[in-house]
Design a protein around this motif. Structure first.
Motif, PDB file in Angstrom:
ATOM      1  N   ALA A 302       0.852  -1.186   0.000  1.00  0.00           N
ATOM      2  CA  ALA A 302       0.000   0.000   0.000  1.00  0.00           C
ATOM      3  C   ALA A 302       0.890   1.238   0.000  1.00  0.00           C
ATOM      4  O   ALA A 302       1.851   1.307   0.761  1.00  0.00           O
ATOM      5  N   PHE A 303       0.571   2.185  -0.853  1.00  0.00           N
ATOM      6  CA  PHE A 303       1.317   3.453  -0.818  1.00  0.00           C
ATOM      7  C   PHE A 303       0.459   4.567  -1.385  1.00  0.00           C
ATOM      8  O   PHE A 303      -0.572   4.330  -2.007  1.00  0.00           O
ATOM      9  N   ASP A 304       0.927   5.786  -1.130  1.00  0.00           N
ATOM     10  CA  ASP A 304       0.189   6.980  -1.527  1.00  0.00           C
ATOM     11  C   ASP A 304       0.860   7.666  -2.696  1.00  0.00           C
ATOM     12  O   ASP A 304       2.090   7.710  -2.777  1.00  0.00           O
ATOM     13  N   LEU A 305       0.055   8.237  -3.568  1.00  0.00           N
ATOM     14  CA  LEU A 305       0.609   9.124  -4.596  1.00  0.00           C
ATOM     15  C   LEU A 305       0.349  10.584  -4.246  1.00  0.00           C
ATOM     16  O   LEU A 305       0.945  11.475  -4.831  1.00  0.00           O
ATOM     17  N   HIS A 306      -0.538  10.824  -3.259  1.00  0.00           N
ATOM     18  CA  HIS A 306      -0.830  12.222  -2.894  1.00  0.00           C
ATOM     19  C   HIS A 306       0.094  12.743  -1.789  1.00  0.00           C
ATOM     20  O   HIS A 306      -0.082  13.860  -1.328  1.00  0.00           O
ATOM     21  N   LYS A 307       1.055  11.929  -1.377  1.00  0.00           N
ATOM     22  CA  LYS A 307       2.048  12.431  -0.422  1.00  0.00           C
ATOM     23  C   LYS A 307       3.348  12.742  -1.180  1.00  0.00           C
ATOM     24  O   LYS A 307       3.476  13.830  -1.732  1.00  0.00           O
ATOM     25  N   TRP A 308       4.235  11.739  -1.283  1.00  0.00           N
ATOM     26  CA  TRP A 308       5.566  12.060  -1.831  1.00  0.00           C
ATOM     27  C   TRP A 308       5.610  12.145  -3.356  1.00  0.00           C
ATOM     28  O   TRP A 308       6.621  12.500  -3.935  1.00  0.00           O
ATOM     29  N   MET A 309       4.508  11.813  -4.019  1.00  0.00           N
ATOM     30  CA  MET A 309       4.475  11.985  -5.478  1.00  0.00           C
ATOM     31  C   MET A 309       3.754  13.278  -5.865  1.00  0.00           C
ATOM     32  O   MET A 309       3.550  13.557  -7.055  1.00  0.00           O
ATOM     33  N   SER A 310       3.325  14.051  -4.831  1.00  0.00           N
ATOM     34  CA  SER A 310       2.801  15.406  -5.072  1.00  0.00           C
ATOM     35  C   SER A 310       1.548  15.476  -5.936  1.00  0.00           C
ATOM     36  O   SER A 310       1.304  16.501  -6.576  1.00  0.00           O
ATOM     37  N   MET A 311       0.756  14.401  -5.972  1.00  0.00           N
ATOM     38  CA  MET A 311      -0.516  14.469  -6.697  1.00  0.00           C
ATOM     39  C   MET A 311      -1.547  15.161  -5.821  1.00  0.00           C
ATOM     40  O   MET A 311      -1.510  15.030  -4.601  1.00  0.00           O
ATOM     41  N   PRO A 312      -2.498  15.872  -6.423  1.00  0.00           N
ATOM     42  CA  PRO A 312      -3.566  16.446  -5.597  1.00  0.00           C
ATOM     43  C   PRO A 312      -4.390  15.311  -4.968  1.00  0.00           C
ATOM     44  O   PRO A 312      -4.505  14.227  -5.563  1.00  0.00           O
ATOM     45  N   TYR A 313      -4.930  15.569  -3.777  1.00  0.00           N
ATOM     46  CA  TYR A 313      -5.789  14.573  -3.129  1.00  0.00           C
ATOM     47  C   TYR A 313      -6.966  14.255  -4.030  1.00  0.00           C
ATOM     48  O   TYR A 313      -7.488  15.160  -4.657  1.00  0.00           O
ATOM     49  N   GLU A 314      -7.491  12.981  -4.097  1.00  0.00           N
ATOM     50  CA  GLU A 314      -6.943  11.848  -3.367  1.00  0.00           C
ATOM     51  C   GLU A 314      -6.404  10.858  -4.368  1.00  0.00           C
ATOM     52  O   GLU A 314      -7.029  10.666  -5.391  1.00  0.00           O
ATOM     53  N   VAL A 315      -5.303  10.208  -4.015  1.00  0.00           N
ATOM     54  CA  VAL A 315      -4.914   9.020  -4.770  1.00  0.00           C
ATOM     55  C   VAL A 315      -3.846   8.221  -4.044  1.00  0.00           C
ATOM     56  O   VAL A 315      -2.811   8.743  -3.640  1.00  0.00           O
ATOM     57  N   GLY A 316      -4.166   6.962  -3.819  1.00  0.00           N
ATOM     58  CA  GLY A 316      -3.225   5.985  -3.276  1.00  0.00           C
ATOM     59  C   GLY A 316      -3.300   4.747  -4.145  1.00  0.00           C
ATOM     60  O   GLY A 316      -4.047   4.721  -5.133  1.00  0.00           O
ATOM     61  N   CYS A 317      -2.549   3.727  -3.777  1.00  0.00           N
ATOM     62  CA  CYS A 317      -2.482   2.541  -4.626  1.00  0.00           C
ATOM     63  C   CYS A 317      -2.242   1.284  -3.799  1.00  0.00           C
ATOM     64  O   CYS A 317      -1.490   1.326  -2.827  1.00  0.00           O
ATOM     65  N   THR A 318      -2.911   0.202  -4.182  1.00  0.00           N
ATOM     66  CA  THR A 318      -2.565  -1.114  -3.645  1.00  0.00           C
ATOM     67  C   THR A 318      -2.081  -1.976  -4.799  1.00  0.00           C
ATOM     68  O   THR A 318      -2.732  -2.011  -5.852  1.00  0.00           O
ATOM     69  N   LEU A 319      -0.956  -2.643  -4.606  1.00  0.00           N
ATOM     70  CA  LEU A 319      -0.480  -3.632  -5.567  1.00  0.00           C
ATOM     71  C   LEU A 319      -0.524  -4.990  -4.881  1.00  0.00           C
ATOM     72  O   LEU A 319      -0.207  -5.095  -3.683  1.00  0.00           O
ATOM     73  N   VAL A 320      -0.922  -6.017  -5.629  1.00  0.00           N
ATOM     74  CA  VAL A 320      -1.035  -7.369  -5.061  1.00  0.00           C
ATOM     75  C   VAL A 320      -0.337  -8.347  -6.000  1.00  0.00           C
ATOM     76  O   VAL A 320      -0.613  -8.357  -7.204  1.00  0.00           O
ATOM     77  N   LYS A 321       0.577  -9.129  -5.437  1.00  0.00           N
ATOM     78  CA  LYS A 321       1.378 -10.013  -6.293  1.00  0.00           C
ATOM     79  C   LYS A 321       0.516 -11.093  -6.942  1.00  0.00           C
ATOM     80  O   LYS A 321       0.702 -11.410  -8.102  1.00  0.00           O
ATOM     81  N   ASP A 322      -0.420 -11.651  -6.185  1.00  0.00           N
ATOM     82  CA  ASP A 322      -1.269 -12.721  -6.701  1.00  0.00           C
ATOM     83  C   ASP A 322      -2.579 -12.099  -7.207  1.00  0.00           C
ATOM     84  O   ASP A 322      -3.518 -11.865  -6.453  1.00  0.00           O
ATOM     85  N   ALA A 323      -2.621 -11.851  -8.517  1.00  0.00           N
ATOM     86  CA  ALA A 323      -3.777 -11.155  -9.103  1.00  0.00           C
ATOM     87  C   ALA A 323      -5.073 -11.942  -8.909  1.00  0.00           C
ATOM     88  O   ALA A 323      -6.143 -11.350  -8.750  1.00  0.00           O
ATOM     89  N   VAL A 324      -4.970 -13.252  -8.911  1.00  0.00           N
ATOM     90  CA  VAL A 324      -6.175 -14.080  -8.764  1.00  0.00           C
ATOM     91  C   VAL A 324      -6.759 -13.902  -7.361  1.00  0.00           C
ATOM     92  O   VAL A 324      -7.970 -13.710  -7.181  1.00  0.00           O
ATOM     93  N   ALA A 325      -5.871 -13.934  -6.361  1.00  0.00           N
ATOM     94  CA  ALA A 325      -6.333 -13.738  -4.976  1.00  0.00           C
ATOM     95  C   ALA A 325      -6.959 -12.349  -4.820  1.00  0.00           C
ATOM     96  O   ALA A 325      -7.961 -12.180  -4.117  1.00  0.00           O
ATOM     97  N   HIS A 326      -6.379 -11.365  -5.499  1.00  0.00           N
ATOM     98  CA  HIS A 326      -6.895  -9.996  -5.422  1.00  0.00           C
ATOM     99  C   HIS A 326      -8.323  -9.942  -5.973  1.00  0.00           C
ATOM    100  O   HIS A 326      -9.252  -9.455  -5.321  1.00  0.00           O
ATOM    101  N   ARG A 327      -8.497 -10.506  -7.171  1.00  0.00           N
ATOM    102  CA  ARG A 327      -9.808 -10.475  -7.815  1.00  0.00           C
ATOM    103  C   ARG A 327     -10.820 -11.269  -7.002  1.00  0.00           C
ATOM    104  O   ARG A 327     -11.975 -10.854  -6.831  1.00  0.00           O
ATOM    105  N   ARG A 328     -10.368 -12.390  -6.454  1.00  0.00           N
ATOM    106  CA  ARG A 328     -11.271 -13.248  -5.687  1.00  0.00           C
ATOM    107  C   ARG A 328     -11.818 -12.544  -4.443  1.00  0.00           C
ATOM    108  O   ARG A 328     -12.910 -12.849  -3.974  1.00  0.00           O
ATOM    109  N   ALA A 329     -11.057 -11.599  -3.929  1.00  0.00           N
ATOM    110  CA  ALA A 329     -11.509 -10.902  -2.714  1.00  0.00           C
ATOM    111  C   ALA A 329     -12.625  -9.891  -3.002  1.00  0.00           C
ATOM    112  O   ALA A 329     -13.389  -9.546  -2.097  1.00  0.00           O
ATOM    113  N   PHE A 330     -12.720  -9.409  -4.240  1.00  0.00           N
ATOM    114  CA  PHE A 330     -13.638  -8.289  -4.497  1.00  0.00           C
ATOM    115  C   PHE A 330     -14.626  -8.487  -5.631  1.00  0.00           C
ATOM    116  O   PHE A 330     -15.601  -7.754  -5.741  1.00  0.00           O
TER     117      PHE A 330
END
Ligand SMILES: *Cc1c(COP(=O)(O)O)cnc(C)c1O
Length: 494
Positions: A302-330
């Motif tokens: 989990a990380f933010d783009l609206h902090k150290w990447m200086s984007m206007p609020y709001e934007v953060g990001c989640t990356l998940v190594k196992d794409a299948v597990a990610h999709r299965r959760a949502f």
């Protein structure tokens, strides 16, 4: 008149006078550019006068006030009273500045007003491109999945939801946490951000499911205590499922030994989630990358783009190594959302399958356009510049006999206090608290505060592309000046 002519007049929300709206738009752009260009000339922050607060207790407007009036009210009552985070001497909490171009990109995104839930539209391609870039920036494989979210809190929640579901060992989506044969527990250091706890609570696990592990003198998780805790919990019949590592803690900017945590998770069969809200982006600087090495081993990040990447609020990001597990959760696809092979729904990209929201805004556009504007190396240089500024300030503090550094400075956060002629702990806490209020209320500078080993600390968190070295000199000078004044005034005032 015929029957059509006598029907009620049909309305829309479009401008009655497009030319007038266009001119107003130009004025707004001009005024906001001035506002950004001259931010340094204004105080960092100013309190909101009572007369202004009163403007926000008006009845619901039933008749039009018009665009000019609503814009004037914005200029008078809103624009002059911000948090202050776009100012070069704002270093409170962890906040970003935004940029001029990303402000314009936000306008374009709002104008297109497309829905990023999915479908055959270019916005999906933009977000997938941004996610691919994020994987590349942080060393995750191209097969990982991801989603842009509102910020670090939501990014942690999404990552932890995937962790919980993937490691439950039963269908937790249908059975819920009450179906768990053994209570699921996870681990994080005592320095971990509160959003992790919020996420765990929302996932129904309860805050007691977080086993908080003590830190060493550098505020990093003690990995041998962690290993012991996992084994002990197992022997007590609990079900350890996840370790949360920190890349940049909110108090002091400490980074856990991510490689050691990744190894431990592999050995113990646990999910490895990393909260890298701001610290993950140290990876953008070749000189700083080693601080967060091991981050690429995260199962979810989990990380933010609206902090150290200086984007206007709001934007953060989640990356998940196992794409299948990610999709299965949502993923949940009722008939009315079925993905088709043709037409507007004819797309492989349905980002709503990877997060909480169905309707989603086009936050990807500002990220895509800004990375193209500057190139990623420039962001890496800004991050390194901030870390060097932190060292510069720490250096100055250690040379000033009246100031005291209260924690190591491994990244971009400096915690210190005014000591002057010394004093009891409680007195120094009160003095520094008062000192911080003065810095804020006079609009001089905006550090925030924390408590370290029981001592009240002024906390300078540098995620600011506008700060220059002189700003830190001014801060140190003013802290000493105000500190002396307060100490001279003595106990009566404090
Ligand atoms: C800011 C922060 C968060 C929360 O992110 P938001 O964007 O404010 O929701 C989580 N963890 C850390 C370490 C942070 O600094």
């Amino acid at each position: 008149m015929d029957s059509v002519g006598t029907a009620a007049r049909e309305e829309s929300l479009d401008p009655e006078n497009w030319e007038e709206m266009r001119l107003l738009g130009h004025r707004m752009v001009d005024q906001m550019m001035d506002y950004l260009e001259h931010v340094r000339d204004r105080p960092v922050w100013q309190p909101i006068p009572a007369g202004v607060t009163g403007q926000f207790h008006k009845p619901l407007p039933s008749a039009p006030e018009g665009v000019e009036r609503s814009y004037q009210d914005f200029l008078r009552y809103v624009l002059p009273y911000p948090t202050g985070n776009i100012h070069p001497r704002f270093w409170g909490w962890v906040m970003g500045n935004g940029t001029a171009f990303s402000m314009l990109a936000e306008m374009l995104a709002a104008g297109m007003n497309l829905n990023q839930g999915g479908g055959a539209q270019a916005g999906s391609l933009v977000e997938m491109q941004v996610l691919d870039w994020c994987k590349e920036m942080l060393g995750l494989p191209g097969t990982a999945s991801g989603i842009l979210v509102s910020g670090g809190s939501m990014a942690n929640l999404v990552g932890l939801a995937v962790a919980r579901n993937a490691k439950a060992g039963y269908n937790i989506r249908s059975e819920g946490v009450r179906g768990a044969p053994r209570a699921m527990v996870l681990y994080a250091s005592t320095e971990t951000h509160s959003s992790v706890q919020k996420g765990v609570e929302l996932l129904g696990l309860g805050s007691k499911a977080i086993h908080k592990i003590a830190v060493n003198s550098r505020f990093e998780i003690d990995t041998s205590l962690l290993r012991e805790a996992i084994h002990e919990d197992r022997s007590r019949g609990l079900e350890p499922f996840c370790v949360v590592g920190n890349a940049g803690t909110v108090n002091t900017g400490a980074t856990d030994d991510l490689t050691a945590l990744a190894d431990l998770c592999r050995q113990e069969g646990l999910w490895f989630h990393v909260d890298g809200a701001f610290g993950a982006l140290a990876a953008l600087s070749p000189e700083l990358r080693r601080i967060v090495s091991g981050i690429e081993c995260a199962d979810s990040l989990a990380f933010d783009l609206h902090k150290w990447m200086s984007m206007p609020y709001e934007v953060g990001c989640t990356l998940v190594k196992d794409a299948v597990a990610h999709r299965r959760a949502f993923s949940l696809t009722p008939d009315y959302l079925e993905h088709t092979t043709r037409g507007i729904a004819g797309s492989d990209v349905w980002l709503s399958d990877y997060g909480v929201q169905l309707s989603r805004g086009f936050r990807a556009l500002k990220v895509w356009m800004s990375i193209k504007e500057h190139g990623i190396e420039k962001f890496g240089r800004i991050i390194r510049q901030n870390v060097e500024q932190a060292r510069y300030l720490a250096d100055r503090i250690s040379r000033e006999p009246e100031l005291e550094l209260l924690a190591p400075v491994p990244m971009n956060i400096v915690c210190f206090r005014y000591c002057g002629a010394g004093g009891e702990r409680g007195e120094l806490d009160d003095l520094n608290r008062e000192l911080l209020f003065e810095l804020h209320e006079k609009g001089i500078a905006a550090p925030s505060y924390t408590i370290l080993d029981g001592k009240y600390a002024l906390r300078v968190c540098i995620t600011n592309h506008r700060s220059i070295r002189k700003d830190y000199d001014l801060l140190a000078d003013e802290v000493i000046r105000i500190g002396r004044e307060l100490q001279k005034r003595g106990g009566g005032v404090l």
